[in-house]
Motif scaffolding. Sequence first.
Motif, PDB file in Angstrom:
ATOM      1  N   TYR A  74       0.575  11.579   7.789  1.00  0.00           N
ATOM      2  CA  TYR A  74       1.965  12.080   7.295  1.00  0.00           C
ATOM      3  C   TYR A  74       2.716  12.448   8.688  1.00  0.00           C
ATOM      4  O   TYR A  74       3.849  11.813   8.931  1.00  0.00           O
ATOM      5  N   ASN A 129      -5.918  15.020  -0.190  1.00  0.00           N
ATOM      6  CA  ASN A 129      -6.737  14.464   0.721  1.00  0.00           C
ATOM      7  C   ASN A 129      -6.601  15.447   2.231  1.00  0.00           C
ATOM      8  O   ASN A 129      -5.308  15.261   2.637  1.00  0.00           O
ATOM      9  N   TRP A 142      -2.925  14.993   5.155  1.00  0.00           N
ATOM     10  CA  TRP A 142      -3.640  13.483   5.661  1.00  0.00           C
ATOM     11  C   TRP A 142      -2.963  12.975   6.768  1.00  0.00           C
ATOM     12  O   TRP A 142      -1.877  13.376   6.982  1.00  0.00           O
ATOM     13  N   SER A 194      -4.858   1.375  -4.962  1.00  0.00           N
ATOM     14  CA  SER A 194      -6.144   1.344  -3.876  1.00  0.00           C
ATOM     15  C   SER A 194      -7.392   2.305  -4.443  1.00  0.00           C
ATOM     16  O   SER A 194      -8.291   1.778  -4.652  1.00  0.00           O
ATOM     17  N   LYS A 195      -6.929   3.625  -4.736  1.00  0.00           N
ATOM     18  CA  LYS A 195      -7.966   4.546  -5.000  1.00  0.00           C
ATOM     19  C   LYS A 195      -8.502   4.514  -6.296  1.00  0.00           C
ATOM     20  O   LYS A 195      -9.787   4.405  -6.449  1.00  0.00           O
ATOM     21  N   GLY A 198       0.683  -1.129   0.174  1.00  0.00           N
ATOM     22  CA  GLY A 198       0.014   0.035  -0.068  1.00  0.00           C
ATOM     23  C   GLY A 198       0.771   1.058   0.017  1.00  0.00           C
ATOM     24  O   GLY A 198       1.967   1.139   0.265  1.00  0.00           O
ATOM     25  N   ASN A 207       1.096  16.631  -1.705  1.00  0.00           N
ATOM     26  CA  ASN A 207      -0.139  15.657  -1.944  1.00  0.00           C
ATOM     27  C   ASN A 207      -0.982  16.290  -2.933  1.00  0.00           C
ATOM     28  O   ASN A 207      -1.774  17.174  -2.711  1.00  0.00           O
TER      29      ASN A 207
HETATM   30  C1  LIG Z   1      -3.339  10.921   0.689  1.00  0.00           C
HETATM   31  C2  LIG Z   1      -3.302   9.523   0.732  1.00  0.00           C
HETATM   32  N1  LIG Z   1      -2.011   8.827   0.642  1.00  0.00           N
HETATM   33  C3  LIG Z   1      -1.919   7.531   0.946  1.00  0.00           C
HETATM   34  C4  LIG Z   1      -2.985   6.811   1.149  1.00  0.00           C
HETATM   35  C5  LIG Z   1      -2.737   5.377   1.363  1.00  0.00           C
HETATM   36  O1  LIG Z   1      -3.085   4.456   0.273  1.00  0.00           O
HETATM   37  P1  LIG Z   1      -2.939   2.980   0.438  1.00  0.00           P
HETATM   38  O2  LIG Z   1      -4.503   2.368   1.053  1.00  0.00           O
HETATM   39  O3  LIG Z   1      -2.389   2.317  -0.720  1.00  0.00           O
HETATM   40  O4  LIG Z   1      -2.046   2.558   1.557  1.00  0.00           O
HETATM   41  C6  LIG Z   1      -4.184   7.313   1.598  1.00  0.00           C
HETATM   42  C7  LIG Z   1      -5.349   6.769   1.675  1.00  0.00           C
HETATM   43  O5  LIG Z   1      -6.317   7.187   2.529  1.00  0.00           O
HETATM   44  C8  LIG Z   1      -4.300   8.918   1.298  1.00  0.00           C
HETATM   45  O6  LIG Z   1      -5.438   9.318   1.470  1.00  0.00           O
END
Ligand SMILES: Cc1ncc(COP(=O)(O)O)c(C=O)c1O
Length: 399
Positions: free
Chosen positions: A129, A176, A126, A238-239, A100, A172
Amino acid sequence: MPLSLSNKALNVKPSSTLAITAKAKEMAMAGVDIVGFTAGEPDFNTPDSINEVAIQAIQDGVTKYTPACGTIELKKAVCEKFKFFNGLSYQPTQIVISNGAKHSLSNICDALLNPGDEVIIPVPYWITYPEIVKLADGIPVYVRGEKGNAYKVTASQIETAVTDKTKILILNSPNNPTGAVYSKDELQEIAKIAIAHNFYVIADEIYEHLIYGDKKHVSIASLGPEIYERTITVSGVSKSYAMTGWRIGYTGSNVEIAKVMSNLQSHKTSNPNSIAQKATIEALQGDQSALESMKHAFEERRNYMYERLIKMPYLDVLPPEGTFYVFIGIEEVLDKIYRGKVIATAQEFVEILLEEYQVVVVLCDDFGAANHIRLSYAISLKKIQKGLDRIENFLGKLC
Ligand SMILES: Cc1ncc(COP(=O)(O)O)c(C=O)c1O
């Protein structure tokens, strides 16, 4: 004498978004007709074509260890994706596949930081961090984006935060929780500062495919050789491919960083899941129509949600450009009277919403944004309609 635990571990804040999502799920399972705007993952299933490759992989015995930092086959697929989608040229030796994108980010901080090194984190951020930075003995340095600039930080704001200890900037985009997207010009200015002051940039581009309207995703590493050398580009499936549970993220960086990250990963987790790696090749190289249709559904929901929210009283809604979140200031709600009582805090607002209107939203205090909430549109349009009706009803009762 009682045995103690690690101070570092004890200082980690629990993830409030995971906690509130769990609470919403729990209430729904108990039969409460809840509308949860908390989802941090697509509500779609992983596309069938990807699932089928994974099933075949199990039957073919792709169930053994792979190289710790990922198979060469997947790394090549990631290189191609970087080339065609991001305009970035990486060789497989520059790629690390992890469990991930969160794991990728943690690996990067472990690979780069020494005690006392500073990491510039634009606010809002997020929630993970600061925790990842602190666990790697780094010091978060927060730089607040202005509301008038969609909460994005400017190059000059970053420059004011730079010291001789600055090691990394975490950028980022799409962001998010704000949904804001950095333009090429903005990134170019930021790149100049990173080069002039010689620090790394972690470019978290996990939402890169989820951008709406005429905005385009730009990878900062694509803006010239000097910034390419200093940037670690992070993404994953993932997303964009509805594969949150499969746990595959990846990075592109210079070879030296990739080697150190691989070494760390080889001792900490070994390879990411072998079957998920196979499935990720299909996600990146197979038919992309599922990604397009999920994106289309997100865009439809986002438009509906934004149009309704901007008409509601007391809410300060940021136009969402990417991700699947809407970021809302609720300062005006504070001090309003509800059923004869003053709503004194954002927490109280969110609690009334949950207890009396069965709507769950994410309070953004842990994203560095007091008096803000985040609403996810990774839920069906029908649920969004119902949830917004309830919020509207609640707001209508304030005076
Ligand atoms: C800005 C951001 N980075 C990284 C991730 C992590 O993603 P992963 O599910 O691939 O670990 C997320 C998940 O919510 C996110 O919002």
